[in-house]
Design an enzyme around this catalytic site. Structure first.
Site, PDB file in Angstrom:
ATOM      1  N   CYS A  17       0.840  -1.147   0.091  1.00 37.34           N
ATOM      2  CA  CYS A  17       0.059  -0.024  -0.189  1.00 37.34           C
ATOM      3  C   CYS A  17       0.821   1.099  -0.046  1.00 37.34           C
ATOM      4  CB  CYS A  17      -0.837  -0.016   1.324  1.00 37.34           C
ATOM      5  SG  CYS A  17      -2.586  -1.164   1.127  1.00 37.34           S
ATOM      6  N   HIS A  56      -6.181  -2.769  -1.353  1.00 39.96           N
ATOM      7  CA  HIS A  56      -5.492  -3.868  -0.523  1.00 39.96           C
ATOM      8  C   HIS A  56      -6.269  -4.881  -0.606  1.00 39.96           C
ATOM      9  CE1 HIS A  56      -3.131  -5.366   2.694  1.00 39.96           C
ATOM     10  NE2 HIS A  56      -4.139  -5.981   2.854  1.00 39.96           N
ATOM     11  N   ASN A  95       2.320 -16.433  -4.625  1.00 43.05           N
ATOM     12  CA  ASN A  95       2.517 -17.010  -3.658  1.00 43.05           C
ATOM     13  C   ASN A  95       1.386 -16.846  -2.495  1.00 43.05           C
ATOM     14  OD1 ASN A  95       4.977 -18.203  -4.155  1.00 43.05           O
ATOM     15  ND2 ASN A  95       6.115 -16.294  -3.451  1.00 43.05           N
ATOM     16  N   HIS A 108       0.136  -9.641  -4.522  1.00 38.54           N
ATOM     17  CA  HIS A 108       1.080  -9.324  -5.651  1.00 38.54           C
ATOM     18  C   HIS A 108       1.429 -10.519  -6.837  1.00 38.54           C
ATOM     19  CE1 HIS A 108       3.322 -10.574  -2.170  1.00 38.54           C
ATOM     20  NE2 HIS A 108       4.177 -11.197  -2.993  1.00 38.54           N
TER      21      HIS A 108
HETATM   22  P1  AMP Z   1       6.391 -12.941  -1.457  1.00 39.52           P
HETATM   23  O1  AMP Z   1       7.433 -13.659  -0.750  1.00 39.52           O
HETATM   24  O2  AMP Z   1       5.820 -13.714  -2.429  1.00 39.52           O
HETATM   25  O3  AMP Z   1       5.195 -12.107  -0.592  1.00 39.52           O
HETATM   26  O4  AMP Z   1       7.015 -11.631  -2.397  1.00 39.52           O
HETATM   27  C1  AMP Z   1       7.368 -10.608  -1.803  1.00 39.52           C
HETATM   28  C2  AMP Z   1       8.501  -9.914  -2.824  1.00 39.52           C
HETATM   29  O5  AMP Z   1       8.497  -8.566  -2.410  1.00 39.52           O
HETATM   30  C3  AMP Z   1       9.868 -10.615  -2.615  1.00 39.52           C
HETATM   31  O6  AMP Z   1      10.233 -11.056  -4.117  1.00 39.52           O
HETATM   32  C4  AMP Z   1      10.642  -9.375  -2.164  1.00 39.52           C
HETATM   33  O7  AMP Z   1      11.957  -9.482  -2.876  1.00 39.52           O
HETATM   34  C5  AMP Z   1       9.802  -8.046  -2.728  1.00 39.52           C
HETATM   35  N1  AMP Z   1      10.030  -6.856  -2.269  1.00 39.52           N
HETATM   36  C6  AMP Z   1      10.100  -6.555  -0.680  1.00 39.52           C
HETATM   37  N2  AMP Z   1      10.131  -5.225  -0.439  1.00 39.52           N
HETATM   38  C7  AMP Z   1      10.289  -4.706  -1.716  1.00 39.52           C
HETATM   39  C8  AMP Z   1      10.216  -3.227  -2.021  1.00 39.52           C
HETATM   40  N3  AMP Z   1      10.524  -2.399  -1.067  1.00 39.52           N
HETATM   41  N4  AMP Z   1      10.275  -3.026  -3.448  1.00 39.52           N
HETATM   42  C9  AMP Z   1      10.025  -4.187  -4.130  1.00 39.52           C
HETATM   43  N5  AMP Z   1      10.026  -5.486  -3.927  1.00 39.52           N
HETATM   44  C10 AMP Z   1      10.176  -5.711  -2.676  1.00 39.52           C
HETATM   45 ZN    ZN Z   2      -1.778  -3.079   1.155  1.00 37.65          ZN
END
Ligand code: AMP
Ligand code: ZN
Length: 122
Positions: A17, A56, A95, A108
């Site tokens: 968000c 969200h 995921n 995402h």
């Molecule tokens: P998940 O583990 O499927 O929830 O994916 C979360 C993803 O978010 C991971 O691949 C992280 O590398 C990515 N991530 C975490 N923080 C950031 C951020 N500030 N900007 C871009 N990607 C991020």
């Molecule tokens: Zn959110």
């Protein structure tokens, strides 16, 4: 859950968000009215972009149940990114749940590609 100044469903301490609002900087590669695509901070492939709805929702199952048109918009933006940034071929990963590797509980889509992908998720 509240409504942001731009009219999106938002959760104050949610990382994505805060990316959507611009409070947390990100490398945004494409947007639609209701979704944002930005580079994953820890890329696992030459193309590794995250697509999030501006609203969200915790995970893809909740998004599909509450707003299926928005899920379709997320998938459409993922395809657009893969067409622009790679060769149009991509893997889409949602995921869902901690055991499946979800660490951010704002839905995402991981858009992964740009190379020949292997298949060994476990
Ligand atoms: P998940 O583990 O499927 O929830 O994916 C979360 C993803 O978010 C991971 O691949 C992280 O590398 C990515 N991530 C975490 N923080 C950031 C951020 N500030 N900007 C871009 N990607 C991020
Ligand atoms: Zn959110």
């Amino acid at each position: 859950m509240s409504t942001s100044s731009e009219g999106h469903l938002t959760v104050p301490d949610c990382l994505f968000c805060r990316v959507v609002s611009g409070e947390v900087p990100a490398t945004v590669v494409a947007t639609t009215e209701r979704a944002v695509a930005f580079a994953d901070i820890n890329p696992q492939a030459p193309l590794h972009v995250l697509v999030v709805p501006r609203d969200h929702h915790a995970d893809v199952a909740q998004l599909a149940a509450v707003d299926p048109a928005l899920l379709a918009e997320v998938v459409g933006l993922a395809d657009e990114v893969a067409q622009t940034e790679a060769n149009g071929q991509f893997r889409l990963v949602f995921n869902t749940g901690a055991e499946a590797g979800q660490s951010v509980f704002h839905v995402h889509a991981h858009v992964i590609g740009g190379t020949q992908l292997g298949w060994s998720p476990a």
